[in-house]
Design an enzyme around this catalytic site. Structure first.
Site, PDB file in Angstrom:
ATOM      1  N   GLU A 154      63.523 -77.331 -41.845  1.00 53.99           N
ATOM      2  CA  GLU A 154      64.364 -77.282 -42.805  1.00 53.99           C
ATOM      3  C   GLU A 154      64.309 -78.671 -43.599  1.00 53.99           C
ATOM      4  O   GLU A 154      64.933 -79.665 -42.994  1.00 53.99           O
ATOM      5  CB  GLU A 154      65.803 -77.072 -42.252  1.00 53.99           C
ATOM      6  CG  GLU A 154      65.715 -75.561 -41.650  1.00 53.99           C
ATOM      7  CD  GLU A 154      67.296 -75.327 -41.533  1.00 53.99           C
ATOM      8  OE1 GLU A 154      67.571 -74.020 -42.176  1.00 53.99           O
ATOM      9  OE2 GLU A 154      68.181 -75.965 -41.028  1.00 53.99           O
ATOM     10  N   SER A 203      68.146 -73.416 -48.945  1.00 53.06           N
ATOM     11  CA  SER A 203      68.089 -72.910 -50.343  1.00 53.06           C
ATOM     12  C   SER A 203      67.253 -71.518 -50.417  1.00 53.06           C
ATOM     13  O   SER A 203      67.105 -71.346 -51.579  1.00 53.06           O
ATOM     14  CB  SER A 203      67.965 -73.826 -51.510  1.00 53.06           C
ATOM     15  OG  SER A 203      68.859 -74.921 -51.359  1.00 53.06           O
ATOM     16  N   ASN A 253      72.700 -68.646 -40.696  1.00 55.32           N
ATOM     17  CA  ASN A 253      73.525 -69.706 -40.052  1.00 55.32           C
ATOM     18  C   ASN A 253      74.818 -69.901 -40.886  1.00 55.32           C
ATOM     19  O   ASN A 253      74.721 -70.548 -41.909  1.00 55.32           O
ATOM     20  CB  ASN A 253      72.598 -71.037 -39.779  1.00 55.32           C
ATOM     21  CG  ASN A 253      73.385 -72.221 -39.585  1.00 55.32           C
ATOM     22  OD1 ASN A 253      74.588 -72.230 -38.869  1.00 55.32           O
ATOM     23  ND2 ASN A 253      72.908 -73.486 -39.651  1.00 55.32           N
ATOM     24  N   HIS A 255      69.783 -78.819 -35.408  1.00 53.70           N
ATOM     25  CA  HIS A 255      69.997 -78.638 -36.665  1.00 53.70           C
ATOM     26  C   HIS A 255      70.034 -80.138 -37.500  1.00 53.70           C
ATOM     27  O   HIS A 255      70.734 -80.843 -36.883  1.00 53.70           O
ATOM     28  CB  HIS A 255      71.102 -77.659 -37.287  1.00 53.70           C
ATOM     29  CG  HIS A 255      71.193 -77.380 -38.554  1.00 53.70           C
ATOM     30  ND1 HIS A 255      71.640 -78.455 -39.645  1.00 53.70           N
ATOM     31  CD2 HIS A 255      70.848 -76.337 -39.179  1.00 53.70           C
ATOM     32  CE1 HIS A 255      71.676 -77.550 -40.700  1.00 53.70           C
ATOM     33  NE2 HIS A 255      71.108 -76.338 -40.785  1.00 53.70           N
ATOM     34  N   GLY A 303      71.405 -70.713 -45.010  1.00 56.86           N
ATOM     35  CA  GLY A 303      72.668 -70.887 -44.752  1.00 56.86           C
ATOM     36  C   GLY A 303      73.784 -70.132 -45.693  1.00 56.86           C
ATOM     37  O   GLY A 303      74.192 -69.022 -45.389  1.00 56.86           O
ATOM     38  N   GLU A 348      72.139 -81.201 -39.649  1.00 59.74           N
ATOM     39  CA  GLU A 348      73.929 -81.725 -39.538  1.00 59.74           C
ATOM     40  C   GLU A 348      73.957 -81.796 -38.179  1.00 59.74           C
ATOM     41  O   GLU A 348      75.067 -83.076 -38.132  1.00 59.74           O
ATOM     42  CB  GLU A 348      74.210 -80.219 -40.149  1.00 59.74           C
ATOM     43  CG  GLU A 348      74.163 -80.060 -41.515  1.00 59.74           C
ATOM     44  CD  GLU A 348      74.168 -78.634 -42.128  1.00 59.74           C
ATOM     45  OE1 GLU A 348      74.910 -77.782 -41.302  1.00 59.74           O
ATOM     46  OE2 GLU A 348      73.850 -78.372 -43.048  1.00 59.74           O
ATOM     47  N   LYS A 399      77.260 -71.649 -40.213  1.00 56.91           N
ATOM     48  CA  LYS A 399      77.768 -73.149 -40.050  1.00 56.91           C
ATOM     49  C   LYS A 399      79.321 -73.030 -39.631  1.00 56.91           C
ATOM     50  O   LYS A 399      79.743 -72.046 -39.302  1.00 56.91           O
ATOM     51  CB  LYS A 399      77.425 -74.128 -41.468  1.00 56.91           C
ATOM     52  CG  LYS A 399      75.920 -73.950 -41.770  1.00 56.91           C
ATOM     53  CD  LYS A 399      75.398 -74.762 -42.881  1.00 56.91           C
ATOM     54  CE  LYS A 399      73.938 -74.812 -42.940  1.00 56.91           C
ATOM     55  NZ  LYS A 399      73.429 -75.631 -44.035  1.00 56.91           N
ATOM     56  N   GLY A 425      71.373 -76.498 -49.084  1.00 56.19           N
ATOM     57  CA  GLY A 425      72.662 -76.322 -49.656  1.00 56.19           C
ATOM     58  C   GLY A 425      72.603 -77.169 -51.090  1.00 56.19           C
ATOM     59  O   GLY A 425      73.517 -77.358 -52.012  1.00 56.19           O
TER      60      GLY A 425
HETATM   61  P1  13P Z   1      71.481 -73.174 -46.982  1.00 57.22           P
HETATM   62  O1  13P Z   1      70.529 -71.892 -47.141  1.00 57.22           O
HETATM   63  O2  13P Z   1      72.684 -73.143 -47.339  1.00 57.22           O
HETATM   64  O3  13P Z   1      70.620 -74.195 -47.866  1.00 57.22           O
HETATM   65  O4  13P Z   1      71.382 -74.017 -45.703  1.00 57.22           O
HETATM   66  C1  13P Z   1      70.073 -73.891 -44.978  1.00 57.22           C
HETATM   67  C2  13P Z   1      70.368 -74.388 -43.354  1.00 57.22           C
HETATM   68  O5  13P Z   1      70.684 -75.322 -43.028  1.00 57.22           O
HETATM   69  C3  13P Z   1      70.348 -73.355 -42.577  1.00 57.22           C
HETATM   70  O6  13P Z   1      70.327 -73.874 -41.208  1.00 57.22           O
END
Ligand code: 13P
Length: 248
Positions: free
Chosen positions: A163, A208, A10, A93, A229, A95, A12, A169
């Site tokens: 997640e 992560s 992803n 998601h 991510g 976010e 983002k 992140g």
């Molecule tokens: P990270 O791998 O950067 O922690 O993000 C995970 C994520 O939200 C994937 O959708």
């Protein structure tokens, strides 16, 4: 009957045309097709350009509107993503749930929109740190599943991504025991709501995931891949995660 591992990226709100070089580097690093499915979800601006260079990697969107078309400025429909060459779309998601106040019901409507357009819906769930600290992680995720996964979910049209919000992140990852507990719980919940398809729907862990921890996470019970991510942005890192999924 085995569930094939899926390494999903992803991007983002990251990436411009120059970033397509990472995809070209990724595909050229594999001399033979990996023994897993690979999906990358770039920003919508890059979907069709990425499809053109992706050679066997599936490309997806990061969100879609529930409607097929209409007066929804700035939104993108599942049909438009399909038209651009996408084969999947992430919905719900954390976010989106946090930044845009998306409810479970809206996420479910987006998943149905994805199916209507012939896309696989990657439905995301996960608890916050406060919810985990309060001992509510399982019940929060169970509630999100009940509200966000429509009745028509099958192994062919749906992937579920767990997640934990606090792991995204941050470099913080749940213990392997905590991931196993959650994914086993999710399988059991799905067996109640979707008895015919519960064993077919793949579960991704996200938060992560790096090349250094991917193999141990892929070995956990009921983990069928990862939603990645930050580490999906660089060919070398995502290539390491794909390799781990291939060998899992
Ligand atoms: P990270 O791998 O950067 O922690 O993000 C995970 C994520 O939200 C994937 O959708």
């Amino acid at each position: 009957m085995g569930r094939k591992k899926l390494a999903a990226g992803n991007w983002k709100m990251n990436g411009v045309k120059a970033s397509l070089g990472e995809i070209e580097a990724l595909v050229s690093a594999f001399t033979a097709p990996p023994n897993c499915d690979v999906l990358i979800c770039p920003p919508a601006t890059l979907v069709s350009a990425m499809v053109a260079v992706s050679r066997g990697i599936s490309i997806g969107g990061q969100d879609c509107h529930a409607n097929a078309s209409g007066a929804h400025t700035g939104d993108i429909s599942a049909e438009q993503l399909a038209d651009a060459g996408a084969s999947a779309v992430i919905v719900g998601h954390s976010e989106r749930r946090a930044d845009h106040g998306e409810s479970d019901a809206e996420v479910a409507a987006k998943a149905e929109a994805a199916w209507r357009a012939g896309l696989t819906a990657v439905i995301c769930v996960g608890e916050t740190e406060a919810e985990r600290d309060a001992g509510e992680a399982l019940s929060i995720v169970g509630g999100q599943m009940a509200g966000s996964i429509p009745a028509g979910a099958t192994g062919a049209n749906t992937v579920l991504a767990y997640e934990p919000v606090w792991a995204i992140g941050t470099g913080k990852v749940p213990t392997l025991e905590d991931i196993a507990e959650m994914h086993d719980y999710m399988r059991a919940e799905l067996a109640k709501s979707h008895p015919a398809e519960a064993q077919n729907i793949r579960f991704l862990y996200g938060g992560s995931v790096k090349p250094t921890n991917a193999a141990e996470i892929f070995a956990v019970s009921n983990v069928d891949g990862a939603l990645v991510g930050g580490a999906s942005l660089k060919a070398a890192d995502f290539g390491g995660i794909i390799k781990a999924a291939s060998e899992a």
